[in-house]
Scaffold this active site. Structure first.
Site, short mmCIF file in Angstrom:
data_model
loop_
_atom_site.label_atom_id
_atom_site.label_comp_id
_atom_site.label_asym_id
_atom_site.label_seq_id
_atom_site.Cartn_x
_atom_site.Cartn_y
_atom_site.Cartn_z
N ASP A 131 0.81 -1.23 0.00
CA ASP A 131 0.00 0.00 0.00
C ASP A 131 0.84 1.27 0.00
O ASP A 131 0.44 2.29 0.57
CB ASP A 131 -0.96 0.02 1.21
CG ASP A 131 -1.83 -1.22 1.24
OD1 ASP A 131 -2.22 -1.67 0.15
OD2 ASP A 131 -2.11 -1.73 2.33
N GLN B 22 2.30 -6.22 -3.08
CA GLN B 22 2.69 -6.32 -1.67
C GLN B 22 3.93 -5.44 -1.43
O GLN B 22 4.04 -4.40 -2.02
CB GLN B 22 2.93 -7.78 -1.24
CG GLN B 22 1.67 -8.61 -1.12
CD GLN B 22 1.05 -9.00 -2.45
OE1 GLN B 22 1.71 -9.62 -3.27
NE2 GLN B 22 -0.18 -8.64 -2.67
N LYS C 98 2.10 2.08 -5.06
CA LYS C 98 2.69 1.46 -6.27
C LYS C 98 1.81 1.66 -7.49
O LYS C 98 2.30 1.91 -8.58
CB LYS C 98 2.90 -0.06 -6.07
CG LYS C 98 3.90 -0.41 -5.00
CD LYS C 98 4.04 -1.92 -4.86
CE LYS C 98 2.81 -2.60 -4.31
NZ LYS C 98 2.48 -2.29 -2.92
N GLY D 123 -4.20 -4.41 -3.94
CA GLY D 123 -5.22 -3.42 -4.27
C GLY D 123 -4.53 -2.15 -4.69
O GLY D 123 -3.93 -1.48 -3.87
N HIS D 124 -4.55 -1.86 -5.99
CA HIS D 124 -3.82 -0.69 -6.49
C HIS D 124 -4.81 0.35 -6.99
O HIS D 124 -5.60 0.09 -7.89
CB HIS D 124 -2.85 -1.12 -7.60
CG HIS D 124 -1.79 -2.07 -7.10
ND1 HIS D 124 -0.96 -2.77 -7.92
CD2 HIS D 124 -1.45 -2.42 -5.84
CE1 HIS D 124 -0.14 -3.52 -7.18
NE2 HIS D 124 -0.43 -3.33 -5.92
N THR E 77 -9.83 -5.21 1.18
CA THR E 77 -10.69 -5.73 2.25
C THR E 77 -11.43 -4.62 3.00
O THR E 77 -12.29 -4.91 3.83
CB THR E 77 -9.85 -6.51 3.28
OG1 THR E 77 -8.81 -5.64 3.77
CG2 THR E 77 -9.20 -7.73 2.66
N ASN F 86 -4.89 -10.37 -3.71
CA ASN F 86 -4.66 -9.77 -2.39
C ASN F 86 -4.21 -8.32 -2.53
O ASN F 86 -4.35 -7.53 -1.61
CB ASN F 86 -3.61 -10.56 -1.58
CG ASN F 86 -2.33 -10.87 -2.36
OD1 ASN F 86 -2.27 -10.69 -3.58
ND2 ASN F 86 -1.32 -11.35 -1.67
P1 IMO Z 1 -0.66 -4.23 -2.28
O1 IMO Z 1 -0.14 -4.77 -3.57
C1 IMO Z 1 -0.96 -4.56 2.05
C2 IMO Z 1 -1.07 -8.59 3.76
C3 IMO Z 1 -2.35 -9.04 4.39
C4 IMO Z 1 -1.85 -9.98 5.46
C5 IMO Z 1 -0.66 -10.64 4.79
C6 IMO Z 1 -0.95 -12.00 4.19
O2 IMO Z 1 -1.98 -3.56 -2.36
O3 IMO Z 1 0.37 -3.38 -1.64
P2 IMO Z 1 -2.34 -12.80 2.09
O4 IMO Z 1 -3.79 -12.66 1.75
O5 IMO Z 1 -1.43 -12.21 1.05
O6 IMO Z 1 -1.95 -14.21 2.42
O7 IMO Z 1 -2.14 -11.97 3.43
O8 IMO Z 1 -0.24 -9.75 3.75
N1 IMO Z 1 -1.17 -8.12 2.37
C7 IMO Z 1 -1.11 -6.83 1.99
N2 IMO Z 1 -1.02 -5.71 2.72
N3 IMO Z 1 -0.95 -4.47 0.71
C8 IMO Z 1 -1.03 -5.58 -0.05
O9 IMO Z 1 -0.91 -5.55 -1.39
C9 IMO Z 1 -1.15 -6.83 0.58
N4 IMO Z 1 -1.25 -8.11 0.14
C10 IMO Z 1 -1.25 -8.89 1.24
O10 IMO Z 1 -3.06 -7.96 4.94
O11 IMO Z 1 -1.36 -9.25 6.56
MG MG Z 2 -3.05 -2.17 -1.47
#
Ligand code: IMO
Ligand code: MG
Length: 407
Positions: A12, A198, A15, A39-40, A279, A37
């Site tokens: 988050d 992530q 990106k 969210g952009h 989420t 997972n």
């Molecule tokens: P973007 O690309 C922030 C976090 C989840 C959880 C952990 C594992 O938008 O930056 P998962 O469902 O991947 O097995 O969850 O990783 N998580 C993220 N947190 N931004 C994300 O993606 C995330 N993708 C997974 O909240 O703590």
């Molecule tokens: Mg995100």
């Protein structure tokens, strides 16, 4: 030229906005890891787009995008997202391709993900999108790849419910299938933007394990996830916010104290719109963690940093950032592997004066207030990496380039 954009914190970082911005000069865009997972969010004028699987470059009318080998793809989520794009007037057909080696997420994996996390004594707080299950099926060599959809024996091994789920998507998925290594070879003289999901601290190996995601969100993941070798990566850019956020559980040494700092906590969360795109969960917020950021620079060979959300601090008299951890009476500046140590870590903070002025309309670095520049200078010295781009708002236009990554 291959330019990689990774998240340098816990996801988050902005990106989506940065990839969208850099995509203007890219020939193609490849998303190399993670799944729904992510969210952009991308804001263009009055329009806002929330993307989970499709690379952010799709919003340019003629750019081709690829979903890479390192991704895990939920067909239901993918076609829902593509339908949303079409509804918003984005003609994606013929421009979206998927690596034949990418793995497929089944609805059963989503359910299992939720169940398993709920059963954990200390839940990770996953997004419930079946990500961990799909990657573990992959490592266990029981996963299903795009290429396997035409493999009769393999399909016959699946449960009937899985076959029923896949049936309506199979033809469309296969029409988008490519050999990504061969594509990358053809694209070797082009500008390829590699979009991470992530962040460095959520990477399976270098993140705060086990409170991580299951994909390779590190820069090395860009090579693996696009079917090329590490020497083909020309530049790595790390996106970070002027403060820190984290969603889900796990250590976060610089998190604001929810009771004694409730005002600051609420201010950063609301001003920075720190609620999950995937989420809707409120994000945990805290000071910029330079110990973690420097570690991210080192684990990912970051060549240039991209600072976002700097404008969120516009109205504060004073800001602080974490320059070391105090753990059991000792000052630590190397990011620890132990979750228990990280949970005991108290941030050692350094104060900076605020700039008390809006940065939103700054068009060049010269126009940035000296106090904000002092904050940036310190970050550069601490991490030994230059801040190449500064974002001062959500819109494409609110971006200041100090060094063009394509040059
Ligand atoms: P973007 O690309 C922030 C976090 C989840 C959880 C952990 C594992 O938008 O930056 P998962 O469902 O991947 O097995 O969850 O990783 N998580 C993220 N947190 N931004 C994300 O993606 C995330 N993708 C997974 O909240 O703590
Ligand atoms: Mg995100």
């Amino acid at each position: 030229m291959n330019v990689v954009v990774i998240g340098a914190q816990w996801g988050d970082e902005g990106k989506g906005k940065i990839v969208d911005f850099l995509a203007n000069d890219a020939d193609v865009i490849i998303r190399y890891s993670g799944g729904a997972n992510a969210g952009h969010t991308i804001v263009i004028g009055d329009n806002q787009y929330a993307l989970h699987l499709v690379p952010s470059g799709i919003l340019y009318p003629n750019k081709t995008v690829y979903l890479g080998t390192g991704m895990v793809i939920d067909p239901e989520a993918l076609f829902k997202e593509l339908a949303m794009l079409k509804e918003k007037g984005i003609d994606w057909e013929g421009r979206v391709f998927i690596s034949d080696r990418a793995h497929i997420v089944l609805p059963r994996y989503r359910e299992l993900d939720k169940q398993r996390d709920a059963q954990r004594k200390k839940p990770i707080g996953t997004t419930g999108r079946g990500i961990g299950i799909t990657y573990s099926m992959k490592s266990d060599r029981d996963g299903i790849r795009l290429a396997d959809l035409t493999w009769k024996d393999k399909m016959e091994e699946l449960e009937q419910e899985d076959r029923d789920f896949l049936a309506p998507y199979t033809e469309r998925l296969l029409s988008m299938k490519v050999n990504l290594t061969a594509e990358m070879y053809k694209l070797r003289s082009k500008h390829v933007l590699m979009e991470g999901a992530q962040g460095a601290m959520l990477d399976l190996d270098s993140g705060t394990y086990p409170y991580v995601s299951s994909g390779m969100s590190c820069s090395s993941g860009a090579a693996v996830g696009a079917g090329i070798g590490p020497r083909a990566l020309d530049r790595v850019l790390g996106v970070f916010k002027a403060y820190s956020t984290r969603v889900g559980n796990g250590p976060m040494p610089t998190e604001f104290d929810e009771e004694s700092q409730s005002e600051l906590y609420k201010f950063v969360r609301d001003t920075g719109r720190e609620y999950g795109v995937t989420t809707g969960r409120p994000r945990r917020c805290g000071y910029l963690d330079l110990v973690a950021l420097r570690y991210a620079c080192q684990t990912n060979s970051i060549d240039g940093l991209i600072l976002t959300h700097l404008d969120i601090y516009d109205s504060l008299d004073e800001i602080e950032a974490c320059v070391a951890y105090e753990i059991d009476g000792k000052e630590v500046t190397d990011f620890p592997a132990s979750i228990e140590e990280l949970n005991r870590a108290k941030p050692v903070l350094r104060k900076f004066s605020g700039w008390k002025t809006s940065l939103k309309n700054c068009k060049s670095y010269d126009e940035i207030h000296p106090a904000a520049k002092a904050y940036i200078d310190f970050i550069e010295k601490y991490t030994e990496v230059a801040v190449d781009i500064v974002s001062v708002g959500y819109d494409r236009k609110e971006t200041i380039i100090r060094r063009n990554p394509w040059k």
